[in-house]
Design a protein around this motif. Structure first.
Motif, PDB file in Angstrom:
ATOM      1  N   GLY A  43       0.829  -1.207   0.000  1.00 32.05           N
ATOM      2  CA  GLY A  43       0.000   0.000   0.000  1.00 32.05           C
ATOM      3  C   GLY A  43       0.857   1.248   0.000  1.00 32.05           C
ATOM      4  O   GLY A  43       1.779   1.393  -0.828  1.00 32.05           O
ATOM      5  N   THR A  44       0.607   2.115   0.983  1.00 36.62           N
ATOM      6  CA  THR A  44       1.306   3.402   1.042  1.00 36.62           C
ATOM      7  C   THR A  44       2.756   3.267   1.499  1.00 36.62           C
ATOM      8  O   THR A  44       3.479   4.248   1.517  1.00 36.62           O
ATOM      9  N   VAL A  45       3.154   2.091   1.900  1.00 35.03           N
ATOM     10  CA  VAL A  45       4.577   1.861   2.206  1.00 35.03           C
ATOM     11  C   VAL A  45       5.178   1.223   0.952  1.00 35.03           C
ATOM     12  O   VAL A  45       4.895   0.076   0.630  1.00 35.03           O
ATOM     13  N   TYR A 173      -0.428  15.462   8.455  1.00 37.09           N
ATOM     14  CA  TYR A 173      -1.698  14.761   8.196  1.00 37.09           C
ATOM     15  C   TYR A 173      -2.462  15.270   6.969  1.00 37.09           C
ATOM     16  O   TYR A 173      -3.521  14.739   6.638  1.00 37.09           O
ATOM     17  N   SER A 174      -1.986  16.335   6.324  1.00 39.08           N
ATOM     18  CA  SER A 174      -2.681  16.940   5.179  1.00 39.08           C
ATOM     19  C   SER A 174      -4.074  17.452   5.541  1.00 39.08           C
ATOM     20  O   SER A 174      -4.950  17.506   4.680  1.00 39.08           O
ATOM     21  N   GLY A 268     -11.865  11.573   1.308  1.00 43.56           N
ATOM     22  CA  GLY A 268     -10.459  11.871   1.580  1.00 43.56           C
ATOM     23  C   GLY A 268      -9.932  12.849   0.555  1.00 43.56           C
ATOM     24  O   GLY A 268     -10.701  13.457  -0.172  1.00 43.56           O
ATOM     25  N   ARG A 269      -8.626  12.999   0.514  1.00 40.40           N
ATOM     26  CA  ARG A 269      -8.040  13.930  -0.446  1.00 40.40           C
ATOM     27  C   ARG A 269      -6.723  13.379  -0.946  1.00 40.40           C
ATOM     28  O   ARG A 269      -6.125  12.520  -0.307  1.00 40.40           O
ATOM     29  N   PHE A 365      -3.605   8.796  -1.998  1.00 33.13           N
ATOM     30  CA  PHE A 365      -4.926   9.198  -1.508  1.00 33.13           C
ATOM     31  C   PHE A 365      -4.911   9.077   0.006  1.00 33.13           C
ATOM     32  O   PHE A 365      -4.447   8.067   0.545  1.00 33.13           O
ATOM     33  N   ARG A 366      -5.364  10.097   0.701  1.00 33.98           N
ATOM     34  CA  ARG A 366      -5.371  10.052   2.170  1.00 33.98           C
ATOM     35  C   ARG A 366      -6.807  10.057   2.660  1.00 33.98           C
ATOM     36  O   ARG A 366      -7.503  11.080   2.602  1.00 33.98           O
TER      37      ARG A 366
END
Ligand SMILES: Cc1cc2nc3c(=O)[nH]c(=O)nc-3n(C[C@H](O)[C@H](O)[C@H](O)COP(=O)(O)OP(=O)(O)OC[C@H]3O[C@@H](n4cnc5c(N)ncnc54)[C@H](O)[C@@H]3O)c2cc1C
Length: 409
Positions: A43-45, A173-174, A268-269, A365-366
């Motif tokens: 994923g994000t890692v 954290y955006s 999310g963003r 995507f967060r």
């Protein structure tokens, strides 16, 4: 008496959360299938190679709170490779004034000593004086505001919130602190406030509790090594991995289903990460420490945060052997990302580069956190952003799923 067969499990989503749960369940002897929509796990890692250097393309550090990631890394044989970032610390680029070092004693930008000279330099004497009132406001106010922004505004004033806390929180954290719950951003902060009576004292107590004084740590070679080792363990414990399969409906999947990702795209963003590898010998002096967090409206700068990765991590500096690695995050992607990232970096660091050796763009995507639907929901949407919380929650969820009563009725 007939033995009750142990339940099988299907884990949906192969990010760090899904990998941690699948490994725990398989280590306990359960039959586990892990289904991942993309063609890779993590994923994000994720790792990417820029300018010939292997780098983290997403998460690059982890919070030390709770010790969850360090414990996992140690189990995975990476204990000797856990490293702390350079002590230099990060800087803040305020909207109008020149860049200043972030206050030494702070948590997400919340000052532990509001009248310290580094706080006054960052927010001005007036805002610092308002923040000092925190020491006389009864702590009951904390109960009225459940967001981090609400808490800081009520105790320390809008100056500290907008000039110090918001740029730090947005860089991490955006989101603005008004959109972040206190407990997700800073677990233990409300309890420490109740105990010590002021927000500044609560910050000081949490900072003192951080191991080795560092709120974050990393892994020599990159935190993506966690994923490499987790995958090796999944193979060793016989987990069946299905890549390239997007699950639309959990019905019909085998055994107990663990959702390590929401099945429908959450709110999310997006965040765009620009990585530059540059030739710029003046950066050897780390002119802005480990990086710069940018306040909104800071003279023409479009990045929200810059990490000077080769100043932050000694192992990376050795590996890069001369060139420097910079990571910049953007909430709104500019048309010519590479040119803007270079201009932003030169302005924020106060250095002209000889040349850009290589550039990479990654879009992430967060998700906005939501409440878990069941005990078998794990990962960022329920545990909040960040490896420390996610690894802790996924580990606890796996242990709960392994308790004898689960799956036997
Ligand atoms: C740029 C960036 C930098 C960050 N830096 C840090 C940092 O330094 N430190 C830190 O602690 N945190 C950091 N984070 C946050 C951290 O990386 C994430 O919170 C964490 O990795 C999320 O893990 P996860 O397993 O919950 O979700 P994800 O990593 O999003 O994994 C979910 C997985 O599920 C898969 N999937 C989705 N839908 C389906 C479906 N329907 N069927 C099957 N599979 C599906 C996805 O393809 C993905 O592989 C950063 C995040 C970003 C974006």
């Amino acid at each position: 008496m007939t033995a009750v067969p142990a339940a099988n499990f299907t884990v949906i989503g192969g990010g760090i959360a899904g990998l941690v749960v699948a490994r725990r369940l398989a280590m306990a002897g359960r039959t586990v299938t892990l289904i991942e929509a993309s063609d890779r796990l993590g994923g994000t890692v994720m790792r990417h190679t820029v300018g010939g250097i292997d780098l983290d393309a997403g998460a690059e550090s982890f919070a030390t709170r709770g010790g969850t990631v360090a414990a996992l890394a140690t189990e995975l044989g990476l204990g000797n490779d856990i490293v702390s970032p350079a002590a230099a610390g990060a800087w803040l680029q305020p909207a109008a004034e020149a860049a200043v070092p972030l206050p030494a004693t702070s948590l997400l930008g919340i000052p532990g000593v509001p009248m310290a000279s580094d706080v006054i330099a960052a927010v001005g004497a007036r805002s610092a004086l308002r923040a000092q009132l925190d020491s006389v406001i009864p702590h009951l106010l904390a109960r009225q505001s459940l967001t981090l922004g609400g808490l800081v505004r009520s105790r320390m004033g809008a100056g500290v919130l907008e000039k110090l806390v918001a740029p730090v929180v947005q860089g991490v954290y955006s989101v603005h602190p008004d959109e972040l719950s206190i407990d997700r951003a800073a677990p233990g902060l409300r309890a420490a406030l109740a105990l010590h009576g002021s927000l500044a004292a609560a910050v000081r107590s949490l900072r003192a509790a951080s191991p080795a004084g560092s709120a974050v740590q990393g892994i020599r070679g990159g935190v993506n090594r966690l994923v490499i080792e987790l995958i090796a363990d999944l193979e060793a414990y016989g987990v069946t991995v299905e890549l390239g399969r997007r699950v639309a409906d959990a019905d019909g999947l085998d055994g107990i289903v663990v959702r390590a990702t929401p099945l429908e795209k959450p709110a999310g963003r997006s965040t765009v990460l620009a990585t530059l590898v540059v030739a710029a010998p003046e950066l050897d002096a780390a002119p802005r420490g480990t990086g710069v967090l940018v306040a909104y409206g800071a003279g023409g700068i479009r990045a929200r945060a810059l990490t000077h990765a080769t100043a932050k991590w000694a192992w990376l500096r050795e590996r890069a052997n001369g060139p420097h690695v910079l990571r910049l995050s953007y909430e709104v992607e500019p048309d010519d990302l590479e040119a803007v990232a270079r201009a932003d970096s030169e302005a924020l660091l106060g250095v002209r580069f000889d040349r850009v050796i290589d550039f990479a763009r990654v879009q992430w995507f967060r998700p906005t956190p939501t409440k878990p639907g069941s005990a078998a929901d794990v990962g960022e949407t329920v545990a909040g952003s960040g490896l420390a919380g996610i690894v802790g929650q996924a580990t606890a969820a796996a242990e709960a799923l392994l308790r004898p009563s689960v799956g036997k009725d």
